[in-house]
Design a protein around this motif. Structure first.
Motif, PDB file in Angstrom:
ATOM      1  N   ARG A 477     -29.002 -20.585  22.577  1.00  0.00           N
ATOM      2  CA  ARG A 477     -29.033 -20.016  21.228  1.00  0.00           C
ATOM      3  C   ARG A 477     -27.681 -19.434  20.844  1.00  0.00           C
ATOM      4  O   ARG A 477     -27.347 -19.325  19.670  1.00  0.00           O
ATOM      5  N   GLY A 478     -26.896 -19.049  21.836  1.00  0.00           N
ATOM      6  CA  GLY A 478     -25.564 -18.534  21.559  1.00  0.00           C
ATOM      7  C   GLY A 478     -25.519 -17.046  21.364  1.00  0.00           C
ATOM      8  O   GLY A 478     -24.589 -16.530  20.733  1.00  0.00           O
ATOM      9  N   ASP A 479     -26.501 -16.326  21.945  1.00  0.00           N
ATOM     10  CA  ASP A 479     -26.468 -14.869  21.816  1.00  0.00           C
ATOM     11  C   ASP A 479     -25.193 -14.297  22.426  1.00  0.00           C
ATOM     12  O   ASP A 479     -24.640 -13.318  21.922  1.00  0.00           O
ATOM     13  N   VAL A 480     -24.724 -14.883  23.529  1.00  0.00           N
ATOM     14  CA  VAL A 480     -23.437 -14.480  24.105  1.00  0.00           C
ATOM     15  C   VAL A 480     -22.353 -15.363  23.508  1.00  0.00           C
ATOM     16  O   VAL A 480     -22.435 -16.597  23.556  1.00  0.00           O
ATOM     17  N   ARG A 481     -21.340 -14.732  22.948  1.00  0.00           N
ATOM     18  CA  ARG A 481     -20.245 -15.463  22.321  1.00  0.00           C
ATOM     19  C   ARG A 481     -19.284 -16.026  23.366  1.00  0.00           C
ATOM     20  O   ARG A 481     -19.096 -15.451  24.435  1.00  0.00           O
ATOM     21  N   GLY A 482     -18.650 -17.108  23.003  1.00  0.00           N
ATOM     22  CA  GLY A 482     -17.582 -17.635  23.832  1.00  0.00           C
ATOM     23  C   GLY A 482     -16.328 -16.806  23.672  1.00  0.00           C
ATOM     24  O   GLY A 482     -16.071 -16.222  22.618  1.00  0.00           O
ATOM     25  N   SER A 483     -15.537 -16.740  24.731  1.00  0.00           N
ATOM     26  CA  SER A 483     -14.287 -15.984  24.672  1.00  0.00           C
ATOM     27  C   SER A 483     -13.293 -16.658  23.729  1.00  0.00           C
ATOM     28  O   SER A 483     -13.149 -17.886  23.738  1.00  0.00           O
ATOM     29  N   PRO A 484     -12.586 -15.876  22.913  1.00  0.00           N
ATOM     30  CA  PRO A 484     -11.525 -16.443  22.072  1.00  0.00           C
ATOM     31  C   PRO A 484     -10.232 -16.670  22.846  1.00  0.00           C
ATOM     32  O   PRO A 484      -9.276 -17.233  22.305  1.00  0.00           O
ATOM     33  N   VAL A 485     -10.214 -16.234  24.109  1.00  0.00           N
ATOM     34  CA  VAL A 485      -9.006 -16.299  24.933  1.00  0.00           C
ATOM     35  C   VAL A 485      -9.168 -17.362  26.012  1.00  0.00           C
ATOM     36  O   VAL A 485     -10.208 -17.461  26.648  1.00  0.00           O
ATOM     37  N   SER A 486      -8.141 -18.168  26.213  1.00  0.00           N
ATOM     38  CA  SER A 486      -8.099 -19.096  27.339  1.00  0.00           C
ATOM     39  C   SER A 486      -6.890 -18.756  28.201  1.00  0.00           C
ATOM     40  O   SER A 486      -5.772 -18.628  27.682  1.00  0.00           O
ATOM     41  N   ILE A 487      -7.111 -18.624  29.490  1.00  0.00           N
ATOM     42  CA  ILE A 487      -6.041 -18.289  30.429  1.00  0.00           C
ATOM     43  C   ILE A 487      -5.759 -19.530  31.278  1.00  0.00           C
ATOM     44  O   ILE A 487      -6.534 -19.861  32.182  1.00  0.00           O
TER      45      ILE A 487
END
Length: 726
Positions: A477-487
């Motif tokens: 459902r996407g309740d947890v957002r994806g990180s906007p940061v990539s390392i």
């Protein structure tokens, strides 16, 4: 991390354990599950088919890879799609493929449980079970397989397919198809006859028209992913076949290794100059250079062996990919779906996507004497998640084809929050908890693997099922957002190899996966300091964290403190505390906590929870797509532990199985305080494992505050429904 179950313990050893068996902990109270049928009805709080709708599958909405390296529908390329995967690793011992009526019911139930993709695993073994001639597929099993594919498609459930799973392939005359025997996984990569055997299976099963869909699966838009051969990395396969007193590497590799060396070194003397020495009698010109005697040796010979593996695996993957494309496949091809070493990451460097398998507390047998570590995944900061995060190549789809925190671990309640929360943070695409079916239609089916809970039998385990329910909300459902940061972790290529074939990304650096998305990347790199350099000995996790803070990618309120084992995501939605064995998730629509001890009281966002009688998982999720504070229909998940009746162990720590016991499953009794803000009348009702709402057990007005027990008048459960009146 292999999906097959092996029997490594003798009957005498098993009998020895049985003589000293311990029952489940005497101080615990266990309540038997009363449900038999587990089929949900439409409108149940556990029916997610409206909340998580599956659109009809067509050529127009075929799954593709968009410009950002995410899986999307072709007709909506800007909207990434997360897939919650149903693992269908069936065998005769678990009941095999259902008949047509069973397939229709099963596919509908998968849709109601929130699944939108299914993985077909060990289909080759099922088709060839009991068959004496090569490619003599059981016609009834083939029909059932075809029909189930169609039933899934009708319910909007896409497919993942193993090109082959069993080391016996489609050869006749074997009765050990689910065991770790046979060298076909290696032979396919170095022997032409074996490759043609693999290719024939693709043609006969995937490239032949399914009578129930009217199209060959390989051309069907429902088929999203093909794993050409499950877990066929050369190093991993050699570990699987390792036996005491035997060479660590198959002698089948020696001729190809010598040919490879001859293409890189002009003479024995040149080879000896690089390696420092060669053994007496070894001559490159004669093709008599030997393989390393032990995989644990750290020598230039071992480094060259890894480079050889990369070359073989890269060319093999390219050849299999080309063959599948020639047969008409447009989807995603993901070879080498396990083993997160530096060597295997380099083998996967040219692939369009990456898949990985990973396990916490892996179990390798169903026999008495089987062992597990009883280890918390929070204690090691979700290491089983981090190791595969570091094997991902950035800007490409990432697919978890297998994972689990296995039964009978006391800590397996963690899996329902740890894996889906961090998978969402990492912006992964597919999440597949491994087992022989994620659901069953009823308890009590008379098959060997359904007479009691076992490792990989998540369908029978109320704790695992509760975790999958939460995963549908946190991840799909996407309740947890994806990180906007990539390392990015910089990769230079072969130069990154060491003399250690087990070399992985350093643990201290993979801890960055608890803050934001990580993965491997070659040039071009971002023009900033948010990069893990190569070689890794020059890298510093502390410096990366400082860059995150300086750039306000970790806000001033972020509580991350690695020295204390505390990690908070850059989205501020996930916090892990190693010392407390506790993880929390705070989102608008779901708030959740997993804990080994919760005698204190914790406020997440809207939810306050505490005074728990035992370790477990507790979550509150909105079912009306409103924020928790405004929602009038919420699902409460409360999972403690579950065991079989008369289950016995050979030790007080419950690490060694003496007897798995039998049905009915028993849930460990637990109670917990929780409260939610709000106005108006409220009620709390247990929801059975069959999805049926039971009579109200608590009610009130205004702020919801109550002590919840997971054992009520109608038996134990892991679910509750909170309803508020306007």
């Amino acid at each position: 991390m292999c999906s097959s179950i092996t029997r490594r313990f003798s009957v005498l050893l098993a009998l020895g354990f049985l003589l000293f068996a311990f029952p489940a902990r005497a101080e615990d109270v266990w309540s038997p599950v009363r449900e038999i049928s587990l089929e949900f009805q439409s409108g149940s709080p556990l029916d997610f088919s409206v909340l998580l709708s599956n659109p009809p599958i067509s050529e127009e909405n075929r799954i593709v890879i968009n410009k950002d390296g995410r899986l999307t529908h072709a007709d909506a390329p800007e909207q990434p799609v997360r897939f919650l995967c149903a693992s269908l690793g069936w065998s005769p011992a678990s009941g095999g493929f259902p008949d047509h009526d069973g397939a229709d019911r099963y596919a509908r139930q998968l849709k109601m449980h929130g699944y939108n993709i299914a993985r077909f695993h060990f289909v080759d073994a099922a088709l060839m079970f009991g068959r004496s001639a090569d490619f003599d597929f059981n016609p009834e099993i083939l029909d059932r397989f075809h029909y189930l594919m169609a039933a899934l498609k009708r319910n909007g459930i896409y497919w993942i397919m193993d090109g082959l799973s069993s080391s016996r392939g489609a050869y006749g005359g074997f009765d050990d198809r689910w065991e770790l025997t046979g060298e076909l996984k290696l032979e396919v990569q170095i022997d032409e006859k074996s490759f043609q055997h693999w290719l024939r299976f693709q043609k006969e099963i995937l490239a032949t028209v399914n009578p129930y869909t009217g199209i060959a699966p390989i051309r069907d838009p429902a088929l999203v992913v093909i794993v050409p051969f499950n877990e066929n990395g050369i190093e991993f396969d050699s570990i699987v076949h390792q036996r005491d007193g035997q060479p660590h590497y198959s002698t089948l590799l020696a001729p190809a290794f010598n040919t490879w060396l001859q293409s890189r070194y002009p003479s024995t003397e040149a080879l000896a100059d690089v390696w420092g020495w060669v053994k007496a009698g070894e001559r490159l010109e004669d093709g008599t250079i030997s393989l390393p005697a032990s995989r644990y040796e750290k020598t230039p010979r071992m480094r060259d062996l890894q480079a050889f593996f990369i070359d073989v695996e890269t060319r093999s993957a390219e050849r299999m990919t080309a063959a599948l494309r020639d047969l008409g496949f447009k989807g995603v091809i993901i070879p080498y779906n396990n083993w997160p070493s530096i060597q295997t990451s380099l083998s996967r460097a040219g692939q369009q996507a990456v898949a990985m398998n990973t396990y916490q507390d892996w179990v390798g047998s169903y026999e008495p004497g089987s062992t597990m570590g009883q280890k918390s995944s929070i204690a090691d900061a979700a290491a089983y998640v981090r190791v595969i995060a570091a094997a991902r190549w950035l800007n490409r789809p990432f697919i978890v084809t297998e994972y689990d925190h296995l039964f009978w671990s006391r800590y397996r309640y963690e899996a329902g929050i740890v894996m889906p929360a961090y998978a969402a943070l990492q912006n992964w695409d597919v999440l597949c908890r491994h087992g022989h079916g994620p659901i069953v239609l009823a308890y009590g089916e008379d098959f060997a693997h359904k007479r009691q809970m076992l490792p990989y039998a998540i369908a029978l385990d109320p704790v695992a099922r509760a975790g999958e329910t939460l995963a549908a909300l946190l991840f799909r459902r996407g309740d947890v957002r994806g990180s906007p940061v990539s390392i990015p972790f910089v990769v230079n290529g072969i130069d990154d190899l060491t003399q250690n074939t087990q070399e992985r990304e350093p643990d201290v650096l993979t801890g960055l996966a608890l803050l934001g998305a990580i993965g491997l990347q070659k040039d071009p790199l971002p023009p900033n300091n948010l990069v893990v350099p190569s070689p890794r000995k020059t890298a510093s996790a502390a410096k990366i964290m400082a860059v995150l803070r300086d750039g306000q990618l970790l806000g001033p309120a972020n509580i991350t403190n690695p020295d204390k084992g505390i990690f908070e995501s850059d989205t501020n939605q996930i916090a892990l505390d190693q010392s407390k064995l506790r993880i929390t998730v705070k989102t608008e629509r779901t708030e959740a906590i997993a804990f080994a001890d919760l005698t204190d009281t914790v406020t997440l966002g809207a939810l306050t929870v505490g005074n728990a009688s035992a370790k477990g998982l507790f979550a509150v999720s909105s079912l009306d797509d409103q924020p928790i504070r405004a929602s009038r229909r919420l699902l409460v998940i409360y999972a403690t532990d579950a065991q079989n009746s008369d289950m016995r162990f050979s030790d007080n720590q419950e690490r060694v199985i003496a007897d798995f016991g039998h049905l009915p499953v028993r849930i460990k009794a637990g109670s917990i305080d929780f409260s939610l803000p709000g106005e108006g009348r409220w009620t709390v009702s247990p929801v059975g494992l069959d999805g049926k709402v039971k009579p109200v057990v608590a009610d009130g007005n205004g702020i919801l505050s109550t002590r919840l027990s997971n054992v009520g008048p109608e038996g134990p459960t892991t679910y509750f429904l909170v309803e508020r009146q306007p």
